[in-house]
Design a protein around this motif. Structure first.
Motif: not given
Length: 373
Positions: A281-304
């Protein structure tokens, strides 16, 4: 983009087995609804694709009023291009599905209900600390099927003390009620849950794998004999009633998840919102990011892809792996799968790797042995 997932992080009470993010304090419910609508607005530039599914999960979305759910549905329509015939699903608990609320739901854009029954026995419901009883479960489904042709119910097997006979009764009751889709999951003991503590204190017997496996085979036999197709390990639907929302996840389509703890996927990145209502709620109200993000490698996407593909009737395509990941990955899959094919757990059908009936209960373990580490 395939869909939008909306996480409603509230429940009336905590089920003993649940490790999803939720709060039993509903005092910030109105603030949360406005914040989720704001997140939908701020993220509308992430994709110009057509929205095919809208899914309310949780938590317990049915603790919201019909007007509150409608407000969020309209926020999606106001900010995204929605297909002409989207699947719009709301998860609901039986105790929330009064005749009045079912009727109100039927007059909205909602066209699919997912009812968290879990069991038709009060003893099981009490062990799991569910908010409803068996009578409410039956009444809610009987009322829902009259107005919603597309309805699914959740059941849980492998519950301590549940005999094969009692499990058969649960499955047969679901069949007799006429629902066209059933999701069934083995009871698992997650860390930091009330069930974990009950088992550690000797108040509840731990679930046994052999009981869950017996229940799984009973489930498959009964549902397939009644016209259901096991299109994913835990999901059975009659023709035309497969979950479009869940199928999109398993087929690797993109989606945006809004609300605390919700996950998103765009094909190359995975992100997840903070699993804390106050921080969200605080993050949305202040416009700050409320998430974490990761880049999926080829191996990550293959495994999924291997993990999700093996769980479904669509399997794992060797041609897709060659095209999207390269020859190194396709050769790895062929090499690693060889012994499981010989053991009768996996089979190649037209260049697609699938689990056999003997391997279906073991798919997660089989998939991990096919991963590219």
């Amino acid at each position: 983009m395939s869909g939008i997932y909306i996480h409603i992080p509230f429940c009336k009470q905590a089920c003993t087995y649940c490790d999803f993010h939720f709060s039993t304090n509903l005092s910030k419910k109105e603030d949360m609804i406005r914040a989720i609508a704001a997140e939908l607005y701020h993220r509308k530039t992430e994709s110009q694709d057509v929205v095919e599914t809208i899914y309310f999960g949780g938590g317990t979305p049915s603790v919201l009023s019909v007007a509150e759910i409608n407000f969020l549905i309209e926020a999606v329509y106001a900010n995204y291009t929605v297909s002409a015939d989207p699947e719009i699903t709301v998860e609901a608990n039986p105790d929330d599905l009064t005749s009045e609320k079912i009727n109100q739901f039927s007059q909205t854009k909602i066209n699919r209900l997912s009812v968290g029954v879990q069991s038709f026995f009060d003893a099981d419901l009490k062990l799991m600390n569910r908010a409803h009883n068996a009578s409410e479960a039956l009444k809610s489904i009987e009322g829902s099927v009259r107005l919603f042709p597309n309805i699914t119910i959740d059941l849980i097997y492998g519950i301590p003390g549940m005999s094969n006979e009692r499990w058969r009764h649960n499955v047969q009751t679901a069949i007799d009620l006429g629902v066209p889709h059933i999701s069934a999951y083995a009871l698992t003991v997650e860390p930091k849950t009330a069930l974990k503590k009950l088992i550690e204190n000797g108040k509840v017997i731990a679930p046994r794998d052999e009981v869950a496996e017996n229940h799984f085979h009973i489930l498959r036999e009964m549902l397939e004999a009644n016209g259901f197709i096991q299109y994913e390990i835990s999901n059975f639907g009659k023709p035309g009633y497969f979950s479009r929302n869940n199928s999109a996840y398993w087929l690797g389509k993109r989606y945006i998840g809004v609300g605390p703890s919700a996950h998103s996927y765009d094909g190359k990145h995975r992100s997840w919102n903070v699993a804390n209502n106050s921080f969200y709620l605080k993050g949305i109200a202040s416009g700050k990011p409320v998430f974490e993000r990761e880049v999926l490698s080829a191996a990550d996407r293959y495994n999924e892809y291997v993990m999700t593909g093996l769980r479904t009737i669509w399997g794992v395509s060797i041609d897709k792996i060659k095209t999207e990941f390269g020859i190194v990955f396709s050769e790895h899959l062929l090499r690693q799968s060889h012994r499981f094919v010989n053991q009768g757990f996996l089979v190649w059908e037209d260049e697609v790797l699938k689990a056999t009936p003997a391997g279906k209960f073991l798919t997660d373990g089989l998939a991990s042995d096919l991963f590219m580490v």
